[in-house]
Design a protein around this motif. Sequence first.
Motif, PDB file in Angstrom:
ATOM      1  N   GLU A 197       0.799  -1.222   0.000  1.00 44.65           N
ATOM      2  CA  GLU A 197       0.000   0.000   0.000  1.00 44.65           C
ATOM      3  C   GLU A 197       0.832   1.272   0.000  1.00 44.65           C
ATOM      4  OE1 GLU A 197      -3.307   0.346  -0.293  1.00 44.65           O
ATOM      5  OE2 GLU A 197      -3.336  -1.815  -0.636  1.00 44.65           O
ATOM      6  N   ASN A 198       2.094   1.193   0.439  1.00 39.94           N
ATOM      7  CA  ASN A 198       2.919   2.400   0.588  1.00 39.94           C
ATOM      8  C   ASN A 198       2.127   3.450   1.380  1.00 39.94           C
ATOM      9  OD1 ASN A 198       4.966   4.265   0.425  1.00 39.94           O
ATOM     10  ND2 ASN A 198       4.568   4.813  -1.717  1.00 39.94           N
ATOM     11  N   PRO A 199       1.848   3.179   2.660  1.00 41.70           N
ATOM     12  CA  PRO A 199       0.939   4.033   3.436  1.00 41.70           C
ATOM     13  C   PRO A 199       1.509   5.412   3.741  1.00 41.70           C
ATOM     14  CG  PRO A 199       2.014   2.454   4.863  1.00 41.70           C
ATOM     15  CD  PRO A 199       2.398   2.079   3.470  1.00 41.70           C
ATOM     16  N   THR A 200       0.638   6.311   4.091  1.00 42.46           N
ATOM     17  CA  THR A 200       1.017   7.643   4.537  1.00 42.46           C
ATOM     18  C   THR A 200       1.309   7.616   6.033  1.00 42.46           C
ATOM     19  OG1 THR A 200      -1.247   8.269   5.101  1.00 42.46           O
ATOM     20  CG2 THR A 200      -0.555   8.607   2.807  1.00 42.46           C
ATOM     21  N   ALA A 201       1.849   8.726   6.535  1.00 40.30           N
ATOM     22  CA  ALA A 201       2.099   8.832   7.972  1.00 40.30           C
ATOM     23  C   ALA A 201       0.798   8.724   8.755  1.00 40.30           C
ATOM     24  CB  ALA A 201       2.798  10.150   8.284  1.00 40.30           C
ATOM     25  N   ARG A 202      -0.282   9.288   8.215  1.00 39.39           N
ATOM     26  CA  ARG A 202      -1.576   9.218   8.908  1.00 39.39           C
ATOM     27  C   ARG A 202      -2.051   7.764   8.997  1.00 39.39           C
ATOM     28  NH1 ARG A 202      -5.109  13.412   9.568  1.00 39.39           N
ATOM     29  NH2 ARG A 202      -4.112  14.558   7.856  1.00 39.39           N
ATOM     30  N   GLN A 203      -1.911   7.011   7.901  1.00 35.99           N
ATOM     31  CA  GLN A 203      -2.343   5.611   7.914  1.00 35.99           C
ATOM     32  C   GLN A 203      -1.504   4.780   8.881  1.00 35.99           C
ATOM     33  OE1 GLN A 203      -1.958   5.260   3.542  1.00 35.99           O
ATOM     34  NE2 GLN A 203      -4.027   4.413   3.546  1.00 35.99           N
ATOM     35  N   VAL A 204      -0.201   5.025   8.901  1.00 39.99           N
ATOM     36  CA  VAL A 204       0.676   4.300   9.827  1.00 39.99           C
ATOM     37  C   VAL A 204       0.303   4.618  11.271  1.00 39.99           C
ATOM     38  CG1 VAL A 204       3.041   4.212  10.717  1.00 39.99           C
ATOM     39  CG2 VAL A 204       2.617   3.977   8.255  1.00 39.99           C
ATOM     40  N   ALA A 205       0.080   5.887  11.556  1.00 36.88           N
ATOM     41  CA  ALA A 205      -0.271   6.289  12.926  1.00 36.88           C
ATOM     42  C   ALA A 205      -1.567   5.623  13.372  1.00 36.88           C
ATOM     43  CB  ALA A 205      -0.387   7.806  13.010  1.00 36.88           C
ATOM     44  N   HIS A 206      -2.553   5.556  12.482  1.00 36.84           N
ATOM     45  CA  HIS A 206      -3.817   4.909  12.840  1.00 36.84           C
ATOM     46  C   HIS A 206      -3.620   3.414  13.066  1.00 36.84           C
ATOM     47  CE1 HIS A 206      -6.891   8.004  12.756  1.00 36.84           C
ATOM     48  NE2 HIS A 206      -6.378   8.514  11.649  1.00 36.84           N
ATOM     49  N   GLY A 207      -2.791   2.770  12.233  1.00 35.00           N
ATOM     50  CA  GLY A 207      -2.539   1.346  12.408  1.00 35.00           C
ATOM     51  C   GLY A 207      -1.851   1.040  13.724  1.00 35.00           C
ATOM     52  N   VAL A 208      -0.816   1.814  14.053  1.00 35.30           N
ATOM     53  CA  VAL A 208      -0.099   1.602  15.308  1.00 35.30           C
ATOM     54  C   VAL A 208      -0.991   1.979  16.496  1.00 35.30           C
ATOM     55  CG1 VAL A 208       1.929   2.290  16.660  1.00 35.30           C
ATOM     56  CG2 VAL A 208       2.135   1.887  14.204  1.00 35.30           C
ATOM     57  N   LEU A 209      -1.855   2.966  16.320  1.00 35.98           N
ATOM     58  CA  LEU A 209      -2.813   3.320  17.367  1.00 35.98           C
ATOM     59  C   LEU A 209      -3.718   2.129  17.680  1.00 35.98           C
ATOM     60  CD1 LEU A 209      -4.223   5.347  19.232  1.00 35.98           C
ATOM     61  CD2 LEU A 209      -5.503   6.197  17.236  1.00 35.98           C
ATOM     62  N   ASP A 210      -4.151   1.411  16.647  1.00 29.05           N
ATOM     63  CA  ASP A 210      -4.973   0.219  16.867  1.00 29.05           C
ATOM     64  C   ASP A 210      -4.215  -0.824  17.693  1.00 29.05           C
ATOM     65  OD1 ASP A 210      -7.123   1.238  15.490  1.00 29.05           O
ATOM     66  OD2 ASP A 210      -6.682   0.189  13.617  1.00 29.05           O
ATOM     67  N   VAL A 211      -2.940  -1.036  17.345  1.00 33.62           N
ATOM     68  CA  VAL A 211      -2.140  -2.023  18.076  1.00 33.62           C
ATOM     69  C   VAL A 211      -1.918  -1.563  19.513  1.00 33.62           C
ATOM     70  CG1 VAL A 211       0.021  -3.301  18.137  1.00 33.62           C
ATOM     71  CG2 VAL A 211      -1.017  -2.743  15.936  1.00 33.62           C
ATOM     72  N   ALA A 212      -1.681  -0.268  19.709  1.00 35.69           N
ATOM     73  CA  ALA A 212      -1.492   0.263  21.060  1.00 35.69           C
ATOM     74  C   ALA A 212      -2.758   0.081  21.895  1.00 35.69           C
ATOM     75  CB  ALA A 212      -1.099   1.731  20.996  1.00 35.69           C
ATOM     76  N   ARG A 213      -3.926   0.267  21.287  1.00 37.37           N
ATOM     77  CA  ARG A 213      -5.184   0.042  22.007  1.00 37.37           C
ATOM     78  C   ARG A 213      -5.325  -1.427  22.399  1.00 37.37           C
ATOM     79  NH1 ARG A 213      -8.563   3.881  17.843  1.00 37.37           N
ATOM     80  NH2 ARG A 213      -8.439   5.835  19.055  1.00 37.37           N
ATOM     81  N   ALA A 214      -4.924  -2.319  21.481  1.00 37.43           N
ATOM     82  CA  ALA A 214      -4.970  -3.745  21.803  1.00 37.43           C
ATOM     83  C   ALA A 214      -4.045  -4.065  22.971  1.00 37.43           C
ATOM     84  CB  ALA A 214      -4.589  -4.569  20.578  1.00 37.43           C
ATOM     85  N   LEU A 215      -2.836  -3.491  22.961  1.00 37.83           N
ATOM     86  CA  LEU A 215      -1.885  -3.733  24.042  1.00 37.83           C
ATOM     87  C   LEU A 215      -2.371  -3.135  25.358  1.00 37.83           C
ATOM     88  CD1 LEU A 215       1.588  -3.239  22.330  1.00 37.83           C
ATOM     89  CD2 LEU A 215       0.583  -5.373  23.172  1.00 37.83           C
ATOM     90  N   ALA A 216      -3.025  -1.988  25.298  1.00 35.58           N
ATOM     91  CA  ALA A 216      -3.552  -1.377  26.523  1.00 35.58           C
ATOM     92  C   ALA A 216      -4.559  -2.307  27.195  1.00 35.58           C
ATOM     93  CB  ALA A 216      -4.185  -0.024  26.217  1.00 35.58           C
ATOM     94  N   THR A 217      -5.456  -2.890  26.400  1.00 36.11           N
ATOM     95  CA  THR A 217      -6.424  -3.848  26.941  1.00 36.11           C
ATOM     96  C   THR A 217      -5.725  -5.107  27.433  1.00 36.11           C
ATOM     97  OG1 THR A 217      -8.222  -3.035  25.535  1.00 36.11           O
ATOM     98  CG2 THR A 217      -8.397  -5.297  26.331  1.00 36.11           C
ATOM     99  N   THR A 218      -4.754  -5.574  26.664  1.00 33.70           N
ATOM    100  CA  THR A 218      -4.005  -6.777  27.039  1.00 33.70           C
ATOM    101  C   THR A 218      -3.301  -6.588  28.377  1.00 33.70           C
ATOM    102  OG1 THR A 218      -3.672  -7.356  24.710  1.00 33.70           O
ATOM    103  CG2 THR A 218      -2.174  -8.342  26.304  1.00 33.70           C
ATOM    104  N   HIS A 219      -2.580  -5.474  28.527  1.00 34.21           N
ATOM    105  CA  HIS A 219      -1.835  -5.224  29.762  1.00 34.21           C
ATOM    106  C   HIS A 219      -2.778  -4.994  30.942  1.00 34.21           C
ATOM    107  CE1 HIS A 219       1.791  -3.781  27.140  1.00 34.21           C
ATOM    108  NE2 HIS A 219       1.614  -5.092  27.117  1.00 34.21           N
ATOM    109  N   ALA A 220      -3.907  -4.363  30.694  1.00 32.90           N
ATOM    110  CA  ALA A 220      -4.873  -4.134  31.773  1.00 32.90           C
ATOM    111  C   ALA A 220      -5.427  -5.452  32.309  1.00 32.90           C
ATOM    112  CB  ALA A 220      -6.014  -3.245  31.287  1.00 32.90           C
TER     113      ALA A 220
END
Length: 595
Positions: free
Chosen positions: A106-129
């Motif tokens: 896809e050759n993503p943009t910075a906005r797309q990358v940030a949203h993707g990593v944000l999703d993973v960070a949300r998953a990790l937040a729930t996981t760690h909690a």
Amino acid sequence: MRPPPAILSPGVQVLGYTVERQLGQGGFGTVYLARNAGQPFALKLLHLPRVGERAEREVSILLKLRHPNVVGLQGYGLWPPGEPRFAVIVMEYVDGRRLDVWADEENPTARQVAHGVLDVARALATTHAAGVLHRDVKEANVMVRASDGLAKLLDFGIGDYTGARGLTADILPPGTPEYRAPEAWRYFRQHARVPGARYVAGTPDDLWALGIVLYWLLTGRKPFDGASDTEFIEAVITQTPSPPCEVNERVPRALSDVCLRLLEKTPEARTPSALAVVAELEEVLRGADAAWDVPLCDAFGEDTATTESEQDSFEKWRNRPRHRPRRGMRAPLEASPLPAGATTTPETTVKPRRSLRAWAVVMTILALITVGVLLLRQEVAPTDKSPQSERAAVPSGPEATAAAVALPATLQEVAATVTTQTPETPFLPLSSKPVRKVRSVMTRAAGAAACTALMACPGSQVRPPPPPEPCPVGAVKAMTDRGIEMGDKYIAAFDFTGARIMSVSEGPAQFLLAEDVGDLPGGTAVSGRLIVRDRVYGRLTWATTKQGDSFPVCLEVYEEGGSRGRGMLREPGDDSPSSARVFTTVRVKAVREFE
């Protein structure tokens, strides 16, 4: 040798699910697309003799997690019935691509990358909690859904949680070395020759790995490298990576700073939590401008196909880290015009001759690319016999049945991660570094020290009963809803072929209820694990009815007709610390927690 994965043909029935096609394959098993009542699911079949407790641990972890960015658990069981060879984990099917494949295509943009990593960070937040660590955060363990671009974290096969037993006896826990945090490597260096030393991973380890993922998404390369394993470890411990915005000028500085905070050398200086990462990414996205919508890497075009001179191509390849990598779909090569007198056949096309020097350069580059791709396709094997000590894997168990044909073991150790297949191998930028095994002299020394410590141990000892542990999340409610009374005991058996003495081994096991239990009919399968000590203890955590209904349970195994409490009496004939002879009929007790 790696264990045989299950090779299933379309149409095969597994626990009520109809297999359609294979999605991916890893060191411990295979993932299939299957359907039940017309709905798609992902069936993960794990080879029981190899996985041990890993299947049950992954199920226990997924039962604790319910979040849009975490792949959802749908069911669990053992297969084939009667003589199970595989643990089957049924998960939601994510129609999409792995994060690394998505980025390359896809050759993503910075906005797309940030949203993707944000999703993973949300998953990790729930996981760690929930008190869970993933311990293998990397691009291959994130799927990007095709319909909306939502990223989902998956593969908790080597995850950990509070109260869980250790899976290995190695100084470092299972994981992929390229994503290990500096504190893990520092501990390894300091304790490599200390018998019994164990590094305990924490949430900062998952956050460091997330930083590695973000760095690669932004720059097309990993932040650390080295000519040898020792140099690589030294770089991780001591070197400060170049800011992503300096490696790639299209990276917004605010996003570059988020990445660098995840890659701080000490846990104290690192971003403190996944929830803090979520807050940081949401903040920088609120201030994003039009520059965030430019693709981060150069795209492939007609000018990148064959127009560069031989010398220019070689120099650009040799100095590739200085150049922004290319991503996205590659432009098809146009057919070269035929010279006078040239002809074509259905099999071949005669092309203009090139100089021998040019041909040699092309072949060299292609060979290096092939080696790189092959290395990238290998992953570290977080097995019970870890690559940290380079101990050979034991031969796998018996071959699969006719319904699950054994595949020849031809590859080296691979990861517990079950990778997703793609129709074709995606283009990998030359600046991407291959995943390294990290098997150094220090690693071998640690293995030798552990062996020395083991040989110094005294002979046969009485092993204490297993420690207490909580029931799976939702197990007590699921049993109560089905009329199972807490504290009641019910008759169960390994099978219905007749009461006898049989041999069992520590690890996954399944019993069949010999009587109706609440709303459950006789014949319902209850699965979990056996723990071999002075007695054989059984902890059963999942039930599957003949109709395919499955749910968590909490059942403790007791000796049939005995009065000595928990566990089964060991019959004479096997004094092994990991196997025993027991009577086939038992009682199972509904409990609120395992004592």
